[in-house]
Design an enzyme around this catalytic site. Sequence first.
Site, short mmCIF file in Angstrom:
data_model
loop_
_atom_site.label_atom_id
_atom_site.label_comp_id
_atom_site.label_asym_id
_atom_site.label_seq_id
_atom_site.Cartn_x
_atom_site.Cartn_y
_atom_site.Cartn_z
N CYS A 112 -5.54 6.00 3.46
CA CYS A 112 -5.85 4.99 2.61
C CYS A 112 -6.52 5.29 1.18
O CYS A 112 -6.24 4.74 0.29
CB CYS A 112 -7.01 3.84 3.09
SG CYS A 112 -8.52 4.45 3.62
N HIS A 124 -12.37 1.87 5.39
CA HIS A 124 -11.18 1.62 4.96
C HIS A 124 -11.08 0.98 3.39
O HIS A 124 -11.99 0.43 2.96
CB HIS A 124 -10.26 0.81 5.75
CG HIS A 124 -8.74 0.39 5.30
ND1 HIS A 124 -7.88 1.39 5.36
CD2 HIS A 124 -8.23 -0.89 5.03
CE1 HIS A 124 -6.90 0.81 4.98
NE2 HIS A 124 -6.93 -0.46 4.72
N ASP A 126 -2.17 -3.96 0.81
CA ASP A 126 -2.60 -2.60 1.40
C ASP A 126 -1.36 -1.75 1.83
O ASP A 126 -0.59 -2.07 2.59
CB ASP A 126 -3.16 -3.24 2.84
CG ASP A 126 -4.12 -2.00 3.65
OD1 ASP A 126 -3.89 -0.80 3.12
OD2 ASP A 126 -4.91 -2.22 4.36
#
Length: 227
Positions: free
Chosen positions: A39, A77, A92
Amino acid sequence: MAIPYNGATQDFSDGVRLVDLDEDATFETSVVQGRGGTCFQLNRLFARLLTELGYDVTVLAASTAEGWEASGIDVEHMFNLVTLDGEQWLVDVGYPGPSYIEPLSASGAVQSQYGCQYRLVDRGSRIALQRRGRITRWSVVYTFTMQPREWSDWKAMEDFLVREITADTGPQDGRKILCGRTFENGQVVLKGRRHLTVRDGREEIRTITDDDEHAQLVSHMLSDEFR
């Protein structure tokens, strides 16, 4: 679909870079070379792309239950919030799954994608993103707040990863492998020895005990020939 979530072959020989990330060099390795990333690379690059295209982007932080238990850090995250025509969307591209694939409206509505349902549930000081498949119950993907974040907020996570890497002297038996791919109607995730496929909302889970099969799965998931 083209770029894998790659927590399997990350190179930390030059140290951990989450805050002072060289975005151009990361683009070369993650996108041009197709090696993917986590991420911290993929969603940061996507935030830059969306911003340069003219979108209103806010970087957000989230934490999984497992990540919070391991680190106690609420910036485990990184993902994005896009405001478009007065509406807010969660975006995302850096979560291994299973999770939402297309942008998710930041509303109270139950939303469906590829056989799975998603909803946001108020948990007091945090918001829980929940998911369920065709025959599974609601479960939490991660929790987050709407607090806008700066890259410097990930210094705590950077320091945590440095400590983890320094202290990791155990055998490399595949337990820390984490990679994922998205395909036309679902996702596949390899977390340690647990291999999970979600196709049209239906889940299939296997435990991979054979080392050769495990290595082949990792190689296939990170390859250009993935199907």
